[in-house]
Design a protein around this motif. Sequence first.
Motif, mmCIF file in Angstrom:
data_model
loop_
_atom_site.group_PDB
_atom_site.id
_atom_site.type_symbol
_atom_site.label_atom_id
_atom_site.label_comp_id
_atom_site.label_asym_id
_atom_site.label_seq_id
_atom_site.Cartn_x
_atom_site.Cartn_y
_atom_site.Cartn_z
ATOM 1 N N HIS A 143 -3.579 -3.042 -39.672
ATOM 2 C CA HIS A 143 -3.999 -2.845 -41.205
ATOM 3 C C HIS A 143 -5.530 -2.823 -41.011
ATOM 4 C CE1 HIS A 143 0.093 -4.008 -42.184
ATOM 5 N NE2 HIS A 143 -0.268 -4.039 -43.420
ATOM 6 N N PHE A 144 -6.043 -1.962 -42.050
ATOM 7 C CA PHE A 144 -7.561 -1.895 -42.249
ATOM 8 C C PHE A 144 -8.069 -2.075 -43.445
ATOM 9 C CE2 PHE A 144 -6.871 0.825 -38.712
ATOM 10 C CZ PHE A 144 -7.794 0.900 -37.726
ATOM 11 N N THR A 145 -9.110 -2.618 -43.691
ATOM 12 C CA THR A 145 -9.834 -3.108 -45.122
ATOM 13 C C THR A 145 -11.150 -2.305 -45.283
ATOM 14 O OG1 THR A 145 -10.675 -5.150 -44.178
ATOM 15 C CG2 THR A 145 -8.398 -5.139 -45.292
ATOM 16 N N THR A 155 -16.080 3.065 -41.972
ATOM 17 C CA THR A 155 -16.360 2.404 -43.542
ATOM 18 C C THR A 155 -15.140 1.429 -43.830
ATOM 19 O OG1 THR A 155 -14.500 4.117 -44.343
ATOM 20 C CG2 THR A 155 -16.825 4.585 -44.541
ATOM 21 N N HIS A 156 -14.106 1.310 -42.511
ATOM 22 C CA HIS A 156 -13.240 0.324 -42.634
ATOM 23 C C HIS A 156 -13.291 -0.580 -41.300
ATOM 24 C CE1 HIS A 156 -11.572 2.905 -45.525
ATOM 25 N NE2 HIS A 156 -10.970 2.020 -46.103
ATOM 26 N N LYS A 157 -12.658 -1.855 -41.602
ATOM 27 C CA LYS A 157 -12.707 -2.908 -40.258
ATOM 28 C C LYS A 157 -11.139 -3.250 -40.437
ATOM 29 C CE LYS A 157 -13.849 -6.814 -43.397
ATOM 30 N NZ LYS A 157 -14.634 -7.921 -43.450
ATOM 31 N N ARG A 158 -10.799 -3.793 -39.244
ATOM 32 C CA ARG A 158 -9.498 -4.325 -39.008
ATOM 33 C C ARG A 158 -9.112 -5.540 -39.627
ATOM 34 N NH1 ARG A 158 -7.651 -2.860 -32.858
ATOM 35 N NH2 ARG A 158 -8.959 -0.737 -32.845
ATOM 36 N N SER A 159 -7.978 -5.535 -40.373
ATOM 37 C CA SER A 159 -7.913 -6.743 -41.265
ATOM 38 C C SER A 159 -7.599 -7.970 -40.372
ATOM 39 C CB SER A 159 -6.438 -6.341 -41.991
ATOM 40 O OG SER A 159 -6.216 -7.692 -42.848
ATOM 41 N N ARG A 160 -8.062 -9.153 -40.939
ATOM 42 C CA ARG A 160 -7.760 -10.390 -40.257
ATOM 43 C C ARG A 160 -6.892 -11.429 -41.110
ATOM 44 N NH1 ARG A 160 -10.346 -10.564 -35.368
ATOM 45 N NH2 ARG A 160 -12.144 -9.153 -35.126
ATOM 46 N N GLU A 161 -6.273 -10.809 -42.136
ATOM 47 C CA GLU A 161 -5.445 -11.655 -43.069
ATOM 48 C C GLU A 161 -4.388 -12.648 -42.244
ATOM 49 O OE1 GLU A 161 -5.213 -9.691 -47.363
ATOM 50 O OE2 GLU A 161 -4.248 -8.493 -45.848
#
Length: 492
Positions: A143-145, A155-161
């Motif tokens: 997932h990217f945010t 423009t996006h980073k890897r999600s750490r949710e």
Amino acid sequence: MEFSFYGGVDEIGGNRIEVSSGDERIFLDFGTRFNVEGLYFEEFLRPRSFSSLGDLIELGALPKLRGIYREDLLRNMGLKFEDEPCASAVLLSHAHLDHAGALHHIRRDIPFYMTWESYLILKALEDTGTASNDFLHYRPKFHFTRKEKLVGNTTHKRSREKFERPVKILKPYCTEDAGDFSVTPAPVDHSIPGSCAYLIEGDDAVIYTGDLRFRGRRDHDSRRFVKNASRFSPNIMITEGTRIDQENSTFEDDIEERASAIASHHRGLVIVNYPIRDLDRFLTFYRAAVNSDRTLAVGLKQAYVLKLFEGLGYPSLDDLAVYIPRRGWGLISGDAFVCFDGEWIPASDLDEDYMIQDYRLWERDFLELDNTITYRDLQDEPSEYIFQCDYFEFNELIDIRPENAVYIKSKTEPFNEEMEIDAERERNWLRHFGIAQYNRFHSSGHAGRSDLIEMILDIEPEAIYPVHTRSREEFEVFRDEGIDVLVPETRK
């Protein structure tokens, strides 16, 4: 009701049993099949992080099932994700990895049912282990945010949710619904806290023993289970049979007595190696320390487990010593030197904040305790302590440099090639430091032949499925007692 076995057949552990009735189904445990994974993987050859699910399915270590696995792992493989889960729940009998180790592959909308103690053990594994040990949480992969600020060329980073999984905490003998099934947990004695059997009602009455033993510190739990299971009048009993071909092993009280005698008469350091999540075994060596006028010194992972179990009947951390090993740059050592602004100075001259950085976040809570010790304490006063030291912490012996020490191993004997190799390395360490070794200080977490036979005859099921055993043929004796012995088959 129908039963499908995806592990635990003609093998020790790996229990994954599907119980279905019409369109309703639940799973009994979802563990790691170590014997299958061991055919292909070892410490430095692991399933690939981006394809762990696919790798394990390809090699037969996980079954090909629809509606059970995580959306992120399936979609990354280009596979279809079912909108509805295939099961109403996974009932966890206990938190050993051969019963719980594959839970992190399961989709996030299937609830896990477990006891409070099993929850605490999984929390300890998750908090002190690696990111792949997310048993109680779900961290979406792939997932990217969108970034709040543009940094670099992306423009996006890897999600750490991170999300909490749905977990249903069960109370002893309190019946809960799992879809159309009614499930009642029954505490049993095993080598880990929170172990339970299940009484399951659907179209049939089903007993699942999980893993259990008798004559341990919680023998009364197993015997109460047998009485309740007998009144339940099960049609089907799914029973473990790890030691159906062996008699009962040493009692826990016997280990305490023998360890107490050694610690009382020995003048040097006593080193013990036992499973840190077996709190009955911890209690055995704690009592041996008290009996011999010593202090049990435990490692940080053991301390973390005990902190979670505060108020549940186990000794407090205040009654122990907590061993702080050297980590990172080894700044806790009084001998270490570091270069500070171009000058080499003793690490002891540094502010404490520098030393803290050597430790993981969960470890730092223990550094300020009044009852911490280091290798120097074990060097200076070895006869004051029983020192808990896991095999994977044997490099601590290089700092401790024990003289006239003894070693008590209180774990199961090696039963495969990899464990034999570990055992030989263990012997090498002991020989190097001239440490005398005591073996067979172990009490199995599994019932022996006579206790298993007595249990099954007392419960009197119409039929049994033997699992968690390599000696299924030994169960044929029950046919003479009018109990049908069914043959489970592993499905892929």
